[in-house]
Each structure stands twice: as C-alpha cells, then as structure tokens.
Write an enzyme that holds these catalytic residues in place. Sequence first.
Site, PDB file in Angstrom:
ATOM      1  N   ASP A  46       0.820  -1.216   0.000  1.00 17.86           N
ATOM      2  CA  ASP A  46       0.000   0.000   0.000  1.00 17.86           C
ATOM      3  C   ASP A  46       0.858   1.272   0.000  1.00 17.86           C
ATOM      4  OD1 ASP A  46      -1.973  -1.967   0.443  1.00 17.86           O
ATOM      5  OD2 ASP A  46      -1.832  -1.681   2.604  1.00 17.86           O
ATOM      6  N   GLU A 224     -11.390  -1.603  -3.282  1.00 15.85           N
ATOM      7  CA  GLU A 224     -10.795  -0.856  -2.173  1.00 15.85           C
ATOM      8  C   GLU A 224      -9.785   0.159  -2.709  1.00 15.85           C
ATOM      9  OE1 GLU A 224      -9.208  -3.994   0.154  1.00 15.85           O
ATOM     10  OE2 GLU A 224      -7.627  -4.492  -1.247  1.00 15.85           O
TER      11      GLU A 224
END
Length: 341
Positions: A46, A224
């Site tokens: 991420d 997401e």
Amino acid sequence: MIFDFPVKYTFLTHMFRNLFVFVLFTICITGFSYGRQASRSISVHDPVMIRQRDTYYIFCTGMGIRKWSSKDLKNWKAEKPVFDTPPKWAVNMVPDFKGHIWAPDISFYKGLYYLYYSVSQFGKNTSAIGLATNTTLNSEDPGYKWVDHGEIIHSEPVRDNWNAIDPNFITDKKGKPYIAFGSFWGGLKLVALADDGKHLSSQSPGMETIAGRKKNANDPNPIEAPFIFKKGRWFYLFASIDYCCRGPESTYKIIVGRAKDLKGPYLDKTGADLRTGGGTVLQAGNENWYGVGHNAVCSSDGKDYLIYHGYDAKDKGSPKLIIKVLTWKNGWPVSDEQYNK
C-alpha cells in the site's frame, strides 16, 4: 488494504490460510533495520509517494507506518517509522490493535504534510482513519515531529455498511478538502472535510458512494483503495479490485474511471459507471506479478508516476514496490515500462 474483506463473504473460508499469510507478511515488513540502503525491489504494501526538495518519500503499511526515502526513485533507504508507540486513541477504539497501521496517504496542504492512516480489526469493519501532521519529512530537520490529531472517521459493524480504511485526501476545483476511502462492504466513499482537513465538515451533505463492484444486492464487493488524481479538467479515480494478500493466489488489479466533478459519476472508457461494476483495467497480474494494486499517483518535474505493489512471481508472491511513468493518451492514463528496475 490488508485482509479487510467482509466476514460473510470470505473470512470463514479463508481464515486459517489468510492468518498464516498475515503472520508471514508481518514478519516481512517488520524485519528490517532503519537507515540501511535497500535494493530497488523493496518489500512494501500500500505505498504512497511524495517529494520534498530533492528527496522522494514513500509511506506504506507496517508497524508505526513504514517510511522510505530516495534521491533517484530506485535506491531506497529504510527510515524510522512515523509512530514509536501505537496511537492511544486507536488502541482504545480497535480491539487487539498493536500498532500495525494500514494504507497511509500523504499530502501537502496549508503548509503542512498531512498523513492520513487506517487502523482496523482483522476481518471486520471495526475501523478508523486518523491523521498526523508534520512541518517537514526530513527526519534530520530540527523541526521534524509528527503531531497526531486522532480520529477523523470510524466505522462499526452492524451500524455501518462501509469500512473506514484506505484514506485518500483530495480537494475539489474550489479547493475544498474531501477524503475518499473504503474497502468491500458498501464500496468506496467520499465525504467532505472541514477547511483545516482535520475533521469532517459540519456542513457536509453526507457520504457519497463513488465506486463499487455490486451489480446485484447479494454480490460480493471486492473493491478498495481509492486514489483520486486531478489532471486537466478531469478527476481520475483509481481503485483496486479483486483480492490482495494471497501470494500466488492474489488476483489484485488496478482500475480507473474519470469524472468532471469530484463527486462523480466516474465512468470508464466504455461509459460504464464505477458505482455498478465499471472500471477500465490499467494494471493486472502477468507472468512476473501474481496480482498488482493499491496504487497512488505522484507528480514531479513534469512527470506523473504510478506507484503500487505487486506480488512477485519470482519471489514466492512477496509484495514489492513498482513505479511506472504514467503518460496520457486521449485523456486516459497509460502506464509505461517499470521505472525502478
């Protein structure tokens, strides 16, 4: 983000396998020494990137929020995490939270560096987004100090059909700040912030849904990590679909849509709405990467860079940093050859 899929869809079926992967991943991301020079294939999850003066900084998931720095976008130095100890508010809010912080987002706003971050209970939407600020990203600067402002927004099981993780800060065409976020459950959301960016707006008309994968009520919603990037007259919404964090079985992909208004609707190249399953695939797995996703975009010296992680097919699915130059063709992003080889 990491293991944030709804219980009713996947948690019971994959609990033991994902727990095993989670343990391995935690060992991987915490087992490095601060200050060492790293190779180009650093292990990240991420990632988000920003530049201050002559140095690029990456913030990513990890204990205390992991931080890396580089002068050339290729050789990275591991730096001390943002937090020495877990934020007290997060410990009180999220059961079993021990300081492993997910999916940070970094921006420069009103003279400060704004670092939004996520905390969550594994497999549930017991989640929250917090904020820390700093005057500089250079840890050798005497003024370097992260100030934590606590919770921005949180979600609760039963009460909320959305998940308060994977934040992304963005301003509209008038400079008003918003935060996009979300993972599985009810999809990706957008909500207005106060002008200082440190609280939700008291005048917000409510939460907007900007993307989702459901075409029918009972469908799963594997989406997401929203990231909104303004280019010219368009806002581009990047998101990750399908499943991360499964090593060789990862199916992660990056999609994109665009809108003339920050609130949408975001449409893909075919005109399909991202709220109902649309999205043009920008990056997907191949012979080198089992899956790729959770991207950010960073502009520097007239170039746009696409930053994300991929599960390395040549290293047992270990998550690695990927940086590509992002170019534009007929108003749509095109990702070039990997930059940080």
